[in-house]
Design a protein around this motif. Structure first.
Motif, PDB file in Angstrom:
ATOM      1  N   UNK A 161     -10.227  -7.634   0.107  1.00 41.26           N
ATOM      2  CA  UNK A 161      -8.939  -8.305  -0.105  1.00 41.26           C
ATOM      3  C   UNK A 161      -8.203  -7.742  -1.312  1.00 41.26           C
ATOM      4  N   UNK A 162      -8.944  -7.150  -2.271  1.00 36.16           N
ATOM      5  CA  UNK A 162      -8.312  -6.598  -3.472  1.00 36.16           C
ATOM      6  C   UNK A 162      -7.532  -5.320  -3.174  1.00 36.16           C
ATOM      7  N   UNK A 163      -7.756  -4.742  -2.004  1.00 33.65           N
ATOM      8  CA  UNK A 163      -6.947  -3.605  -1.564  1.00 33.65           C
ATOM      9  C   UNK A 163      -5.967  -4.035  -0.494  1.00 33.65           C
ATOM     10  N   UNK A 164      -6.468  -4.729   0.509  1.00 33.70           N
ATOM     11  CA  UNK A 164      -5.666  -5.040   1.690  1.00 33.70           C
ATOM     12  C   UNK A 164      -4.593  -6.092   1.428  1.00 33.70           C
ATOM     13  N   UNK A 165      -4.823  -6.974   0.450  1.00 39.32           N
ATOM     14  CA  UNK A 165      -3.851  -8.029   0.150  1.00 39.32           C
ATOM     15  C   UNK A 165      -3.416  -7.959  -1.314  1.00 39.32           C
ATOM     16  N   UNK A 166      -3.209  -6.737  -1.796  1.00 38.20           N
ATOM     17  CA  UNK A 166      -2.856  -6.538  -3.200  1.00 38.20           C
ATOM     18  C   UNK A 166      -1.518  -7.186  -3.564  1.00 38.20           C
ATOM     19  N   UNK A 167      -0.563  -7.214  -2.610  1.00 37.78           N
ATOM     20  CA  UNK A 167       0.728  -7.837  -2.904  1.00 37.78           C
ATOM     21  C   UNK A 167       0.539  -9.308  -3.230  1.00 37.78           C
ATOM     22  N   UNK A 168      -0.265  -9.991  -2.441  1.00 38.23           N
ATOM     23  CA  UNK A 168      -0.503 -11.417  -2.662  1.00 38.23           C
ATOM     24  C   UNK A 168      -1.205 -11.643  -3.994  1.00 38.23           C
ATOM     25  N   UNK A 169      -2.175 -10.804  -4.301  1.00 33.41           N
ATOM     26  CA  UNK A 169      -2.912 -10.930  -5.559  1.00 33.41           C
ATOM     27  C   UNK A 169      -1.979 -10.686  -6.743  1.00 33.41           C
ATOM     28  N   UNK A 170      -1.130  -9.667  -6.636  1.00 33.33           N
ATOM     29  CA  UNK A 170      -0.187  -9.382  -7.718  1.00 33.33           C
ATOM     30  C   UNK A 170       0.793 -10.540  -7.911  1.00 33.33           C
ATOM     31  N   UNK A 171       1.238 -11.123  -6.801  1.00 35.51           N
ATOM     32  CA  UNK A 171       2.185 -12.241  -6.875  1.00 35.51           C
ATOM     33  C   UNK A 171       1.557 -13.455  -7.548  1.00 35.51           C
TER      34      UNK A 171
END
Length: 212
Positions: A161-171
């Motif tokens: 998830x730290x690669x595939x959903x990086x936008x969500x994590x950054x947000x």
């Protein structure tokens, strides 16, 4: 000359990973890949012959690290050590190869149409081996009776998830890019959840478990 050739290939491969991750295979143009790589479009065809070959090279660039991440399972060590090393390796892949990871995730979600039979066979065989290892540890009383398949799936989801959903994590974190401390915290959190949640016995306590 060989160093220039290798540098050019790596520039194209990195650019292709970003373009394929952002647009998908069908919508990606070789001209965009060349532009991002800072090289003439003919260079893409010179080194990779076709967009299809380049896409497969991107897949290969992530398949090899994914297989290598399972090396701890192949050494027959203690689950407490194996699971920690495996989780850290998976987090490292998400950090170092985020675009290739997204390409791989998209490929899997679409039924793996470009993954070769050999690659699919290697990944499935390694997953089965890892599952068998987990089941053996359970049988030996080294961890709780969890479902080995779903434990492995959960580790994949938590680390990738730290690669595939990086936008969500950054947000959510408010950070444009995670730093060393963030990735360390991620690895430690997942490790703690897995080891504690699965009641993995610590090394040295194995004999006590067997004699209990």
């Amino acid at each position: 000359m060989s160093s220039i050739r290798e540098r050019n290939k790596q520039q194209i491969l990195r650019a292709a990973s970003e373009e394929f991750a952002d647009k998908g295979f069908a919508a990606t143009k070789t001209s965009d890949i060349a532009a991002k790589a800072g090289l003439p479009k003919p260079n893409v065809y010179y080194y990779f012959k076709s967009k299809e070959n380049l896409y497969r090279e991107v897949l290969e660039s992530i398949v090899e690290p994914l297989l290598a991440a399972s090396a701890p399972f192949n050494e027959g060590s203690h689950p407490h050590l194996v699971l920690k090393d495996y989780i850290r390796s998976k987090i490292r892949i998400s950090r170092e190869l985020p675009y290739a990871s997204k390409v791989f995730a998209s490929e899997i979600m679409h039924g793996a149409p470009h993954l070769t039979a050999e690659q699919a066979g290697q990944l499935n065989a390694q997953a089965k081996h890892n599952i068998d290892c987990i089941q053996r540890w359970i049988d030996q009383g080294l961890m709780a009776k969890v479902d080995p398949h779903h434990l492995l799936f959960s580790i994949w989801a938590a680390t990738q998830t730290y690669a595939d959903f990086d936008w969500q994590i950054s947000t959510v974190t408010g950070k444009a890019k995670l730093d060393d401390a963030d990735y360390e915290a991620a690895a430690e959190t997942i490790i703690r959840l897995v080891l504690k949640g699965c009641e993995v016995v610590e090394p040295g306590a194995s004999e006590q478990v067997k004699s209990a």
